[in-house]
Design a protein around this motif. Structure first.
Motif, PDB file in Angstrom:
ATOM      1  N   VAL A   9      37.843  47.698   7.915  1.00  0.00           N
ATOM      2  CA  VAL A   9      37.791  46.244   8.056  1.00  0.00           C
ATOM      3  C   VAL A   9      37.652  45.927   9.539  1.00  0.00           C
ATOM      4  O   VAL A   9      38.480  46.342  10.352  1.00  0.00           O
ATOM      5  CB  VAL A   9      39.058  45.584   7.473  1.00  0.00           C
ATOM      6  N   GLU A  10      36.603  45.212   9.876  1.00  0.00           N
ATOM      7  CA  GLU A  10      36.341  44.890  11.277  1.00  0.00           C
ATOM      8  C   GLU A  10      37.426  43.976  11.844  1.00  0.00           C
ATOM      9  O   GLU A  10      38.055  43.201  11.118  1.00  0.00           O
ATOM     10  CB  GLU A  10      34.970  44.209  11.413  1.00  0.00           C
ATOM     11  N   ASP A  11      37.622  44.068  13.157  1.00  0.00           N
ATOM     12  CA  ASP A  11      38.647  43.258  13.820  1.00  0.00           C
ATOM     13  C   ASP A  11      38.371  41.764  13.695  1.00  0.00           C
ATOM     14  O   ASP A  11      39.295  40.949  13.788  1.00  0.00           O
ATOM     15  CB  ASP A  11      38.749  43.626  15.299  1.00  0.00           C
ATOM     16  N   ASP A  12      37.081  41.415  13.498  1.00  0.00           N
ATOM     17  CA  ASP A  12      36.735  39.992  13.384  1.00  0.00           C
ATOM     18  C   ASP A  12      36.248  39.631  11.985  1.00  0.00           C
ATOM     19  O   ASP A  12      35.631  38.583  11.790  1.00  0.00           O
ATOM     20  CB  ASP A  12      35.673  39.610  14.415  1.00  0.00           C
ATOM     21  N   ALA A  13      36.529  40.488  10.995  1.00  0.00           N
ATOM     22  CA  ALA A  13      36.131  40.178   9.620  1.00  0.00           C
ATOM     23  C   ALA A  13      36.754  38.869   9.169  1.00  0.00           C
ATOM     24  O   ALA A  13      37.926  38.598   9.440  1.00  0.00           O
ATOM     25  CB  ALA A  13      36.556  41.306   8.680  1.00  0.00           C
ATOM     26  N   ALA A  14      35.969  38.051   8.481  1.00  0.00           N
ATOM     27  CA  ALA A  14      36.475  36.764   8.001  1.00  0.00           C
ATOM     28  C   ALA A  14      36.947  36.884   6.559  1.00  0.00           C
ATOM     29  O   ALA A  14      36.238  37.426   5.709  1.00  0.00           O
ATOM     30  CB  ALA A  14      35.395  35.694   8.116  1.00  0.00           C
ATOM     31  N   LEU A  15      38.137  36.373   6.292  1.00  0.00           N
ATOM     32  CA  LEU A  15      38.659  36.276   4.931  1.00  0.00           C
ATOM     33  C   LEU A  15      38.235  34.925   4.374  1.00  0.00           C
ATOM     34  O   LEU A  15      38.584  33.877   4.927  1.00  0.00           O
ATOM     35  CB  LEU A  15      40.181  36.400   4.939  1.00  0.00           C
ATOM     36  N   ILE A  16      37.457  34.940   3.287  1.00  0.00           N
ATOM     37  CA  ILE A  16      36.965  33.712   2.671  1.00  0.00           C
ATOM     38  C   ILE A  16      37.805  33.451   1.423  1.00  0.00           C
ATOM     39  O   ILE A  16      37.692  34.168   0.421  1.00  0.00           O
ATOM     40  CB  ILE A  16      35.473  33.814   2.295  1.00  0.00           C
ATOM     41  N   VAL A  17      38.662  32.447   1.477  1.00  0.00           N
ATOM     42  CA  VAL A  17      39.613  32.135   0.397  1.00  0.00           C
ATOM     43  C   VAL A  17      39.045  30.953  -0.392  1.00  0.00           C
ATOM     44  O   VAL A  17      39.096  29.808   0.055  1.00  0.00           O
ATOM     45  CB  VAL A  17      41.004  31.795   0.967  1.00  0.00           C
ATOM     46  N   ILE A  18      38.508  31.243  -1.568  1.00  0.00           N
ATOM     47  CA  ILE A  18      37.711  30.266  -2.306  1.00  0.00           C
ATOM     48  C   ILE A  18      38.506  29.553  -3.398  1.00  0.00           C
ATOM     49  O   ILE A  18      39.056  30.190  -4.311  1.00  0.00           O
ATOM     50  CB  ILE A  18      36.478  30.958  -2.917  1.00  0.00           C
ATOM     51  N   ASP A  19      38.587  28.245  -3.291  1.00  0.00           N
ATOM     52  CA  ASP A  19      39.008  27.350  -4.376  1.00  0.00           C
ATOM     53  C   ASP A  19      40.357  27.695  -5.017  1.00  0.00           C
ATOM     54  O   ASP A  19      40.496  27.645  -6.252  1.00  0.00           O
ATOM     55  CB  ASP A  19      37.937  27.300  -5.470  1.00  0.00           C
ATOM     56  N   VAL A  20      41.334  28.035  -4.223  1.00  0.00           N
ATOM     57  CA  VAL A  20      42.669  28.313  -4.772  1.00  0.00           C
ATOM     58  C   VAL A  20      43.386  26.970  -4.922  1.00  0.00           C
ATOM     59  O   VAL A  20      44.231  26.589  -4.124  1.00  0.00           O
ATOM     60  CB  VAL A  20      43.449  29.304  -3.887  1.00  0.00           C
ATOM     61  N   GLN A  21      43.018  26.252  -5.974  1.00  0.00           N
ATOM     62  CA  GLN A  21      43.419  24.864  -6.164  1.00  0.00           C
ATOM     63  C   GLN A  21      44.252  24.665  -7.422  1.00  0.00           C
ATOM     64  O   GLN A  21      44.108  25.397  -8.409  1.00  0.00           O
ATOM     65  CB  GLN A  21      42.161  23.979  -6.219  1.00  0.00           C
ATOM     66  N   LYS A  22      45.113  23.656  -7.379  1.00  0.00           N
ATOM     67  CA  LYS A  22      46.060  23.410  -8.469  1.00  0.00           C
ATOM     68  C   LYS A  22      45.375  23.116  -9.794  1.00  0.00           C
ATOM     69  O   LYS A  22      45.905  23.415 -10.860  1.00  0.00           O
ATOM     70  CB  LYS A  22      46.990  22.260  -8.086  1.00  0.00           C
ATOM     71  N   GLY A  23      44.186  22.541  -9.745  1.00  0.00           N
ATOM     72  CA  GLY A  23      43.481  22.197 -10.973  1.00  0.00           C
ATOM     73  C   GLY A  23      43.168  23.392 -11.851  1.00  0.00           C
ATOM     74  O   GLY A  23      42.974  23.239 -13.069  1.00  0.00           O
ATOM     75  N   PHE A  24      43.128  24.580 -11.265  1.00  0.00           N
ATOM     76  CA  PHE A  24      42.851  25.777 -12.057  1.00  0.00           C
ATOM     77  C   PHE A  24      44.062  26.227 -12.872  1.00  0.00           C
ATOM     78  O   PHE A  24      43.952  27.167 -13.670  1.00  0.00           O
ATOM     79  CB  PHE A  24      42.355  26.912 -11.164  1.00  0.00           C
ATOM     80  N   ASP A  25      45.199  25.564 -12.700  1.00  0.00           N
ATOM     81  CA  ASP A  25      46.373  25.873 -13.523  1.00  0.00           C
ATOM     82  C   ASP A  25      46.349  25.125 -14.853  1.00  0.00           C
ATOM     83  O   ASP A  25      47.238  25.298 -15.687  1.00  0.00           O
ATOM     84  CB  ASP A  25      47.660  25.520 -12.770  1.00  0.00           C
ATOM     85  N   ASP A  26      45.329  24.284 -15.065  1.00  0.00           N
ATOM     86  CA  ASP A  26      45.206  23.481 -16.283  1.00  0.00           C
ATOM     87  C   ASP A  26      44.593  24.329 -17.399  1.00  0.00           C
ATOM     88  O   ASP A  26      43.377  24.351 -17.593  1.00  0.00           O
ATOM     89  CB  ASP A  26      44.346  22.244 -15.991  1.00  0.00           C
ATOM     90  N   GLU A  27      45.446  25.038 -18.131  1.00  0.00           N
ATOM     91  CA  GLU A  27      44.964  25.946 -19.176  1.00  0.00           C
ATOM     92  C   GLU A  27      44.256  25.188 -20.287  1.00  0.00           C
ATOM     93  O   GLU A  27      43.319  25.705 -20.902  1.00  0.00           O
ATOM     94  CB  GLU A  27      46.123  26.758 -19.747  1.00  0.00           C
ATOM     95  N   GLY A  28      44.669  23.950 -20.539  1.00  0.00           N
ATOM     96  CA  GLY A  28      44.026  23.156 -21.566  1.00  0.00           C
ATOM     97  C   GLY A  28      42.572  22.857 -21.246  1.00  0.00           C
ATOM     98  O   GLY A  28      41.747  22.691 -22.148  1.00  0.00           O
ATOM     99  N   PHE A  29      42.238  22.817 -19.972  1.00  0.00           N
ATOM    100  CA  PHE A  29      40.868  22.543 -19.548  1.00  0.00           C
ATOM    101  C   PHE A  29      40.049  23.825 -19.436  1.00  0.00           C
ATOM    102  O   PHE A  29      38.917  23.892 -19.912  1.00  0.00           O
ATOM    103  CB  PHE A  29      40.874  21.818 -18.196  1.00  0.00           C
ATOM    104  N   TRP A  30      40.636  24.859 -18.830  1.00  0.00           N
ATOM    105  CA  TRP A  30      39.879  26.069 -18.510  1.00  0.00           C
ATOM    106  C   TRP A  30      40.002  27.166 -19.558  1.00  0.00           C
ATOM    107  O   TRP A  30      39.118  28.001 -19.679  1.00  0.00           O
ATOM    108  CB  TRP A  30      40.352  26.636 -17.158  1.00  0.00           C
TER     109      TRP A  30
END
Length: 199
Positions: A9-30
């Motif tokens: 892992v490079e010293d300047d590697a970027a961690l891309i954290v995508i869409d870790v949002q509360k709406g994804f906890d809606d099991e009735g929807f997803w």
């Protein structure tokens, strides 16, 4: 996994954290999700990046679809606590990208321009959903010339029904994404442990 051991892992590697949002906890929807360890693994990677001063990009999906739990202004649009309490906690560069489509490269501000401006050539992708925004971002990242590491156990997705009544479980979709990205040369599919050992 064939060539995923001894990841550098490079010293300047970027961690891309995508869409870790509360709406994804809606099991009735997803519906039903896979990988209950996703959030803990995401947290471990964010913590390592912040401890080592590497750049972290937090991506938020502002859905334009009526009724979406991720719609701008909806409670579900907010980041889950695992991410919200970590934002701004590191010593390295941090960026917030907002988007309304799958790829984080089609958001605001321009992710590709920010990465290239910083001379960053390696990305580690985590977040939600494995086979949707994560996969799309990884494919574009590979096409744009980045070395993409896809941390398959630091993400999750949901069961899905497609054309002709075809149904696939979240686990099946995760495996299909891993095979397509890795086998197709878009990204190297790795584990959280692989990344932490290399970082």
């Amino acid at each position: 996994m064939d060539n995923t051991r001894n990841i550098t892992v490079e010293d300047d590697a970027a961690l891309i954290v995508i869409d870790v949002q509360k709406g994804f906890d809606d099991e009735g929807f997803w519906g039903r999700r896979d990988n209950p360890e996703a959030e803990a693994n995401i947290a471990a990677l964010v913590d390592r990046w912040q401890k080592t001063g590497r750049p972290v990009v937090f991506v938020r999906h502002d859905s334009a679809k009526p009724g979406s739990p991720l719609a701008a202004g909806a409670a579900g649009n907010a980041f889950k606590d695992v991410v919200a309490r970590r934002r701004g906690a590191g010593s390295g560069p941090e960026l917030l990208v907002t988007k309304s489509v799958n790829s984080a490269f089609y958001g605001e501000p321009d992710l590709d321009a920010w990465l290239k401006g910083a001379g960053i050539g390696q990305l580690v992708i985590v977040g939600i959903q494995t086979n949707m925004c994560n996969e799309t971002t990884a494919r574009m990242g590979g096409n744009l010339g980045y070395d993409v590491l896809f941390a398959i156990d630091a993400m999750h997705t949901f069961d899905l029904t497609g054309p002709f009544g075809w149904e696939r479980t979240a686990e099946e979709l995760t495996r299909a994404t891993a095979v397509s990205l890795h086998g197709g040369g878009f990204a190297r599919v790795v584990t959280t442990e692989d990344v932490l050992k290399g970082a």
